[in-house]
Scaffold this active site. Structure first.
Site, PDB file in Angstrom:
ATOM      1  N   CYS A 205      21.401-100.033  10.628  1.00 54.59           N
ATOM      2  CA  CYS A 205      22.387-100.753   9.817  1.00 54.59           C
ATOM      3  C   CYS A 205      22.216-100.485   8.313  1.00 54.59           C
ATOM      4  O   CYS A 205      23.196-100.319   7.587  1.00 54.59           O
ATOM      5  CB  CYS A 205      22.343-102.248  10.105  1.00 54.59           C
ATOM      6  SG  CYS A 205      20.705-102.992  10.040  1.00 54.59           S
ATOM      7  N   ASP A 329      30.491-105.168   7.902  1.00 53.19           N
ATOM      8  CA  ASP A 329      29.361-105.244   8.828  1.00 53.19           C
ATOM      9  C   ASP A 329      29.085-103.887   9.474  1.00 53.19           C
ATOM     10  O   ASP A 329      29.915-103.374  10.229  1.00 53.19           O
ATOM     11  CB  ASP A 329      29.671-106.286   9.903  1.00 53.19           C
ATOM     12  CG  ASP A 329      28.428-106.720  10.669  1.00 53.19           C
ATOM     13  OD1 ASP A 329      27.485-105.920  10.757  1.00 53.19           O
ATOM     14  OD2 ASP A 329      28.411-107.852  11.172  1.00 53.19           O
ATOM     15  N   HIS A 331      27.123-103.220  11.865  1.00 54.01           N
ATOM     16  CA  HIS A 331      26.677-103.345  13.251  1.00 54.01           C
ATOM     17  C   HIS A 331      27.803-103.114  14.256  1.00 54.01           C
ATOM     18  O   HIS A 331      27.568-103.159  15.463  1.00 54.01           O
ATOM     19  CB  HIS A 331      26.067-104.735  13.478  1.00 54.01           C
ATOM     20  CG  HIS A 331      24.923-105.041  12.572  1.00 54.01           C
ATOM     21  ND1 HIS A 331      25.096-105.670  11.355  1.00 54.01           N
ATOM     22  CD2 HIS A 331      23.596-104.789  12.675  1.00 54.01           C
ATOM     23  CE1 HIS A 331      23.932-105.804  10.756  1.00 54.01           C
ATOM     24  NE2 HIS A 331      22.989-105.282  11.527  1.00 54.01           N
TER      25      HIS A 331
END
Length: 372
Positions: A205, A329, A331
């Protein structure tokens, strides 16, 4: 002339303030949004520029000289600042004249550039400034012209105020309690898990957040190299002495300090690091983050525990201290479907409860290089 509107009670003598009552119920007008506390209305309209005339006998004359006949569609885009009691103005004619000048300046034989207007927010002006550029010429080709603009508007030569990516885009954000949005300036690419045939699910990440930051510097014209891969990031950390040689090709995590080192080594970009002892204290960084997006405008990498995210902006109230974070994000593991990404919250506004209240966080705030 002969203004025609889809509303019977709107004509060329209508006060601009009266348009606000139509913005939510008629499709020809778009909902008003706010910029700097002032109402902003996006509208599209067509207007006849000539009136029908009585037919008359043609008058012909001949001139022996070379002519160019050009026919093109011009992408008009005007921003007009008016008082609510003012009526419709004539900004289009001014922009048409600028488009003609740009076309003639950059025309080469049969190669005719399409002029396109861009709007810029400058520290020396309270209103947006419109500049017309030839659509086919990039920032590098416009460098000498941009230098002229810096001189004309008395701007320093260490900030890229007139690059394409610095042009203004109205953002809609419902604001209450004097909450003001402070957003990333310019464009970037969304880098997340599983892209580029790289299975980094569960450990990459921070790498992806770093790639997003690098894409911002690339798309703003600060660097020409491609966005670094995971191995290139790892090799950079080995080269600066931060990691052992065995680190290359591994699946080890990195954090904000490593992101700072890679940006410095590969891009020559300096970064500021903010240390927050626990997530519950992140709202207290509202002023610092707001100032960062206002002055630097770069994406921010935030790492805490085993998770990393990219902050693209904050909506912050100076009086109440209320804050929301615009989070990208890394992820996400799905396909490149923008609708899914926004609907499922992979890119969206998050409250202070989004962060682990007891975990520590380090924030990497990249600084803009000083260059035209």
């Amino acid at each position: 002339k002969s203004f025609q509107a889809s509303l019977d009670d709107v004509d060329e003598s209508t006060a601009c303030g009266e348009l606000l009552q139509y913005t939510s119920i008629y499709s020809c007008f778009f909902p008003p949004i706010t910029c700097s506390s002032q109402p902003v209305v996006n509208l599209r309209f067509m207007m006849e520029i000539t009136e029908p005339t009585e037919p008359s006998a043609p008058c012909l004359y001949r001139e022996n000289k070379k002519h160019h006949c050009i026919r093109m569609v011009l992408p008009m885009d005007c921003v007009v600042t008016v008082r609510s009691d003012e009526t419709f103005g004539s900004a289009l004619s001014t922009q048409l004249s600028e488009m003609e000048a740009v076309t003639l300046r950059h025309m080469k034989d049969t190669d005719v550039p399409v002029p396109r207007p861009f709007h810029f927010s400058l520290p020396t002006s309270t209103e947006l400034v419109t500049i017309v550029y030839p659509a086919s010429v990039d920032d590098k080709g416009l460098e000498s012209f941009r230098k002229e603009l810096h001189n004309r508007f008395e701007l320093p030569d260490d900030r890229p105020y007139f690059r394409h990516s610095a042009s203004h885009h109205y953002e809609e954000l419902a604001s209450k309690d004097d909450i003001v949005p402070y957003l990333v300036q310019g464009v970037y690419s969304y880098h997340h898990y599983m892209q580029d045939r790289m299975d980094d699910n569960g450990w990459g990440c921070a790498y992806r957040s770093l790639q997003t930051i690098c894409s911002w510097f690339r798309q703003q014209g600060y660097m020409e190299r491609t966005v670094p891969t995971h191995k290139e990031i790892q090799q950079a950390l080995v080269d600066v002495g931060d990691k052992p040689a065995a680190f290359v090709g591994s699946r080890q995590w990195i954090g904000s300090i490593e992101v700072q080192a890679v940006l410095s080594h590969l891009l020559g970009v300096t970064s500021k690091i903010l240390f927050v002892s626990q997530g519950s204290e992140l709202p207290s960084q509202g002023r610092e983050l707001a100032n960062h997006f206002l002055t630097e405008g770069t994406p921010v990498m935030i790492g805490g525990g085993v998770l990393a995210h990219t902050i693209l902006g904050v909506a912050w109230s100076e009086t109440s201290g209320k804050i929301r974070f615009l989070i990208l994000d890394p992820h996400y593991t799905g396909g490149e479907d923008l609708q899914t990404i926004t609907d499922k919250g992979w890119c969206g506004w998050k409250g202070p409860e989004f962060w682990d209240q007891n975990a520590y966080y380090n924030l990497c705030l990249p600084q803009r290089p000083k260059a035209i």
